[in-house]
Design an enzyme around this catalytic site. Structure first.
Site, PDB file in Angstrom:
ATOM      1  N   GLN A 149     -61.509 -81.994 -73.623  1.00 15.20           N
ATOM      2  CA  GLN A 149     -60.793 -80.767 -74.003  1.00 15.20           C
ATOM      3  C   GLN A 149     -61.075 -80.392 -75.465  1.00 15.20           C
ATOM      4  O   GLN A 149     -60.197 -79.883 -76.169  1.00 15.20           O
ATOM      5  CB  GLN A 149     -59.290 -80.927 -73.762  1.00 15.20           C
ATOM      6  CG  GLN A 149     -58.904 -80.803 -72.311  1.00 15.20           C
ATOM      7  CD  GLN A 149     -59.162 -79.395 -71.758  1.00 15.20           C
ATOM      8  OE1 GLN A 149     -59.148 -78.408 -72.482  1.00 15.20           O
ATOM      9  NE2 GLN A 149     -59.389 -79.309 -70.460  1.00 15.20           N
ATOM     10  N   SER A 150     -62.289 -80.595 -75.924  1.00 17.07           N
ATOM     11  CA  SER A 150     -62.634 -80.285 -77.311  1.00 17.07           C
ATOM     12  C   SER A 150     -62.556 -78.787 -77.602  1.00 17.07           C
ATOM     13  O   SER A 150     -63.217 -77.977 -76.940  1.00 17.07           O
ATOM     14  CB  SER A 150     -64.056 -80.791 -77.579  1.00 17.07           C
ATOM     15  OG  SER A 150     -64.551 -80.250 -78.780  1.00 17.07           O
ATOM     16  N   ASN A 151     -61.761 -78.436 -78.611  1.00 15.18           N
ATOM     17  CA  ASN A 151     -61.726 -77.044 -79.076  1.00 15.18           C
ATOM     18  C   ASN A 151     -63.013 -76.703 -79.809  1.00 15.18           C
ATOM     19  O   ASN A 151     -63.474 -75.567 -79.788  1.00 15.18           O
ATOM     20  CB  ASN A 151     -60.547 -76.831 -80.028  1.00 15.18           C
ATOM     21  CG  ASN A 151     -59.218 -77.117 -79.376  1.00 15.18           C
ATOM     22  OD1 ASN A 151     -58.865 -76.473 -78.391  1.00 15.18           O
ATOM     23  ND2 ASN A 151     -58.483 -78.088 -79.898  1.00 15.18           N
ATOM     24  N   ALA A 200     -66.022 -77.872 -79.135  1.00 15.10           N
ATOM     25  CA  ALA A 200     -67.079 -77.595 -78.154  1.00 15.10           C
ATOM     26  C   ALA A 200     -66.954 -76.164 -77.644  1.00 15.10           C
ATOM     27  O   ALA A 200     -67.944 -75.434 -77.548  1.00 15.10           O
ATOM     28  CB  ALA A 200     -66.982 -78.588 -76.998  1.00 15.10           C
TER      29      ALA A 200
END
Ligand SMILES: *Cc1c(COP(=O)(O)O)cnc(C)c1O
Length: 333
Positions: free
Chosen positions: A75-77, A79
């Protein structure tokens, strides 16, 4: 300190607003709380990585990159903002995800940021928890080079001296706004992870001789590791800017008491803080970063940590897209 010496592309809506939160301030009964709205940087639902990407993507363009590669948690913001930036600049994007959060639900694996990554057409590869993420990105780069592409690797969180320039700029922006608003800022607080945000802010605040203490609320590592990571990057960033030695070790303060069971694992205090800000101010914070940062700041107000301060600024680093991925793990009543 002249940031215009560095290549930069415009990706963010700047300056982001600096807003007073009257209802939260009254509720907490401590200093006046203001929020620097870096959740409103605009690109693909916004967040703090967009400022870093203005410098990183400019460097990628300078090197004639055709594809950018980066890594993070599922859930990387970071990325998601990188995928959006690549679209805007006509580049491809490959994301390497570490399955860092255990017992992940179907919603966590596919909703929120991941859904947006798919909308932006990014390539996604999953690797095991504990993998050497830099080595994994190098593997992808080698593969892409063989296909005739020119890859550009962006480190996790966009945290290197180039990316940190975005937060040096944020510090300059904040000081300019405070001066215009006649606002005496006594303390700045934000969530700290891969360290680029805090490193950039500390360099910018020092360069301006602002004398404003900065506290990063950790979301991952223990305090000694987090502070060492931020200090190292702050020193490298200052040197990169031509101002070596302006940051002292004691300028770097991280409080890592609010991580809870681990990175990306919800805590009750985070959930309370997310609910409180939604209901008092109509603002959205995220479960992994800004919500834990906020929980830390709220607890520290109660403990008198900001005693004597009239105005505290919380830098809202964004992340609300991640809320949807935690739909089944967040209390809303
Ligand atoms: C990445 C991130 C942070 C932490 O910033 P770093 O520069 O990695 O320390 C804070 N909040 C949100 C929402 C983020 O996505």
């Amino acid at each position: 300190m002249l940031l215009s010496r560095f290549p930069r592309v415009s990706l963010a809506h700047l300056p982001t607003p600096l807003e007073y939160l009257p209802r939260l301030s009254k509720h907490l009964g401590g200093p006046d709380i203001h929020v620097k709205r870096d959740d409103c940087t605009g690109l693909g639902t916004g967040g703090n990585k967009t400022r870093k990407l203005e410098f990183l993507m400019a460097d990628a363009l300078k090197r004639k990159a055709t594809v950018v590669i980066t890594q993070g948690a599922v859930q990387s913001n970071h990325a998601r903002q990188t995928a959006a930036a690549a679209c805007k600049l006509g580049m491809k994007c490959e994301l390497v995800f570490e399955k860092r959060v255990g017992d992940a639900s179907e919603i966590y694996l596919n909703s929120g940021n991941v859904f947006l990554d798919h909308l932006f057409g990014a390539g996604i590869r999953d690797v095991r928890k504990g993998s050497d993420m830099n080595a994994e990105m190098e593997k992808v780069a080698a593969e892409l080079r063989e296909q005739g592409e020119t890859p550009y690797i962006i480190p996790g969180g966009g945290s290197n001296p180039i990316g940190a320039l975005g937060y040096v700029d944020c510090a300059l922006e904040l000081i300019t706004q405070a001066n215009r608003q006649d606002l005496v800022v006594d303390h700045v607080v934000h969530a700290t992870g891969s360290a680029g945000t805090q490193a950039g802010l500390v360099v910018g605040l020092k360069a301006m001789s602002s004398n404003i203490p900065l506290t990063g609320i950790g979301v991952n590592a223990p305090k000694p590791d987090q502070e060492a990571k931020v200090y190292k990057l702050a020193c490298e960033t200052a040197e990169f800017l031509g101002a070596p030695g302006i940051v002292q070790r004691e300028d770097v303060v991280a409080n890592c008491d609010y991580v809870g069971p681990g990175y990306g694992v919800p805590t009750d205090a985070m959930n309370e803080a997310v609910l409180l800000l939604a209901r008092l101010e109509g603002l959205l914070f995220d479960p992994v970063y800004s919500g834990k940062g906020l929980a830390g700041m709220i607890d520290l107000v109660g403990k008198g940590y900001f005693a004597g301060a009239k105005n505290v600024v919380f830098v809202h680093t964004g992340g609300s897209a991640g809320l949807f991925a935690y739909r089944d793990r967040l209390r809303t009543d």
